[in-house]
Scaffold this active site. Structure first.
Site, mmCIF file in Angstrom:
data_model
loop_
_atom_site.group_PDB
_atom_site.id
_atom_site.type_symbol
_atom_site.label_atom_id
_atom_site.label_comp_id
_atom_site.label_asym_id
_atom_site.label_seq_id
_atom_site.Cartn_x
_atom_site.Cartn_y
_atom_site.Cartn_z
ATOM 1 N N SER A 17 6.820 -40.818 0.814
ATOM 2 C CA SER A 17 7.836 -41.850 0.971
ATOM 3 C C SER A 17 8.725 -41.504 2.163
ATOM 4 O O SER A 17 8.598 -40.431 2.762
ATOM 5 C CB SER A 17 8.703 -41.978 -0.298
ATOM 6 O OG SER A 17 9.428 -40.780 -0.521
ATOM 7 N N ASP A 38 1.891 -34.665 -0.635
ATOM 8 C CA ASP A 38 3.117 -34.870 -1.400
ATOM 9 C C ASP A 38 2.936 -34.223 -2.766
ATOM 10 O O ASP A 38 1.805 -34.083 -3.240
ATOM 11 C CB ASP A 38 3.413 -36.365 -1.556
ATOM 12 C CG ASP A 38 4.860 -36.631 -1.950
ATOM 13 O OD1 ASP A 38 5.692 -36.820 -1.049
ATOM 14 O OD2 ASP A 38 5.158 -36.643 -3.163
ATOM 15 N N ASP A 64 2.158 -28.756 -3.983
ATOM 16 C CA ASP A 64 3.498 -28.186 -4.089
ATOM 17 C C ASP A 64 3.616 -27.133 -2.991
ATOM 18 O O ASP A 64 2.957 -26.094 -3.048
ATOM 19 C CB ASP A 64 3.673 -27.558 -5.475
ATOM 20 C CG ASP A 64 5.029 -26.888 -5.660
ATOM 21 O OD1 ASP A 64 5.781 -26.772 -4.673
ATOM 22 O OD2 ASP A 64 5.320 -26.462 -6.790
ATOM 23 N N ASN A 91 7.748 -31.434 6.587
ATOM 24 C CA ASN A 91 8.735 -32.450 6.244
ATOM 25 C C ASN A 91 9.224 -32.341 4.797
ATOM 26 O O ASN A 91 10.296 -32.859 4.477
ATOM 27 C CB ASN A 91 8.129 -33.847 6.466
ATOM 28 C CG ASN A 91 9.036 -34.948 5.982
ATOM 29 O OD1 ASN A 91 10.078 -35.233 6.577
ATOM 30 N ND2 ASN A 91 8.674 -35.587 4.872
ATOM 31 N N TYR A 155 21.270 -27.074 1.403
ATOM 32 C CA TYR A 155 20.537 -27.952 2.327
ATOM 33 C C TYR A 155 20.826 -27.582 3.785
ATOM 34 O O TYR A 155 19.912 -27.491 4.614
ATOM 35 C CB TYR A 155 20.947 -29.396 2.047
ATOM 36 C CG TYR A 155 20.169 -30.455 2.787
ATOM 37 C CD1 TYR A 155 18.893 -30.823 2.373
ATOM 38 C CD2 TYR A 155 20.717 -31.105 3.887
ATOM 39 C CE1 TYR A 155 18.180 -31.808 3.028
ATOM 40 C CE2 TYR A 155 20.012 -32.104 4.558
ATOM 41 C CZ TYR A 155 18.753 -32.451 4.127
ATOM 42 O OH TYR A 155 18.051 -33.431 4.791
ATOM 43 N N LYS A 159 18.203 -26.298 6.744
ATOM 44 C CA LYS A 159 18.012 -27.010 8.008
ATOM 45 C C LYS A 159 18.364 -26.133 9.203
ATOM 46 O O LYS A 159 17.735 -26.253 10.273
ATOM 47 C CB LYS A 159 18.820 -28.307 8.002
ATOM 48 C CG LYS A 159 18.390 -29.287 6.913
ATOM 49 C CD LYS A 159 16.882 -29.555 6.931
ATOM 50 C CE LYS A 159 16.453 -30.574 5.902
ATOM 51 N NZ LYS A 159 14.992 -30.815 5.916
#
Length: 248
Positions: A17, A38, A64, A91, A155, A159
């Site tokens: 998605s 995914d 996974d 991603n 997070y 990143k």
């Protein structure tokens, strides 16, 4: 512009998605063989079906990325189906937001393992194929959050860590004509972002503070990724391309 992606094999993780799906579809449009990976098999299969229905070549794979055996199996499926791997898009990722004093260890581990350990396992698994063919592209999805966001210590750490990982990979693998770059999106309109309870407030603030006054689309990010994966970007490595509308 011919990006030279026709016939290349690309693995896109977290491609069921949002941004990952847009990247997978863009590669399919460019004539690449796309491994749509995914954790959700149905989502991966649906995006792969979109690509094949449009005349492209794709394979949906459930994996996974925090599981070494699952990652190895994903790469083996890609090689069995398409012969090798040319491009990896790291991603896969997620968010579990909270101020640091209220953040659980499990929320820290889940975000860090998925985004950072996942990139490590996937990159390590594909590098032998890229090294043998003396050609490869490793693109990891960072975020404007690498600068730090309140309530997103886990997070933001991931990143920022992906940028350091990218620079290390660029230095280690350039001699084999393998490039490593990161893409750092800003506010992008995806189902994941729209599910945030404060989405409208966040969206309106982003538009007000962005030089290009709109929310980004997943296709904006897919375009940037396709360029970095292409023959046109063969002398770009260790860099970070921000897709933020000028908002830093």
């Amino acid at each position: 512009m011919d990006l030279g992606l026709s016939g290349k094999t690309a693995i896109v993780t977290g491609a069921g998605s949002g941004i990952g799906a847009a990247i997978a579809r863009r590669f399919g449009h460019e004539g690449a063989h796309v491994v749509v990976s995914d954790i959700n098999q149905e989502s991966a299969a649906a995006v792969a079906r979109d690509i094949t229905d449009a005349g492209g070549s794709a394979l949906g794979v459930a994996a996974d990325v925090t599981d070494e055996a699952a990652v190895s199996a994903m790469v083996e499926q890609a090689v069995e189906a398409f012969g090798t791997v040319h491009i990896l898009i790291n991603n896969a990722g997620l968010a579990r937001d909270g101020r640091i004093t209220k953040m659980s260890e499990s929320d820290w581990d889940l975000v860090v393992d998925t985004g950072l350990k996942g990139a490590f396992l996937c990159t390590r698994a594909v590098l032998p194929h890229m090294t043998d063919q003396k050609w490869g592209r490793i693109i990891s999805m960072s975020s404007r959050a690498h600068n730090g966001n309140p309530g997103q210590a886990n997070y933001s750490a991931v990143k920022a860590g992906l940028i350091g990982f990218t620079k290390a990979m660029a230095l280690e693998n350039g001699r084999n004509f393998i490039t490593a770059n990161a893409v750092a999106p800003g506010m992008i309109d995806t189902p994941f972002v729209r599910s945030h309870p404060a989405y409208e407030k966040i969206r309106d603030n982003a538009i007000k503070t962005t030089p290009i006054p709109r929310v980004g689309e997943a296709e904006d990010v897919a375009d940037a990724v396709a360029f970095l994966a292409s023959e046109r970007a063969s002398y770009i490595t260790g860099d970070v391309l921000h897709v933020t509308g000028g908002r830093y």
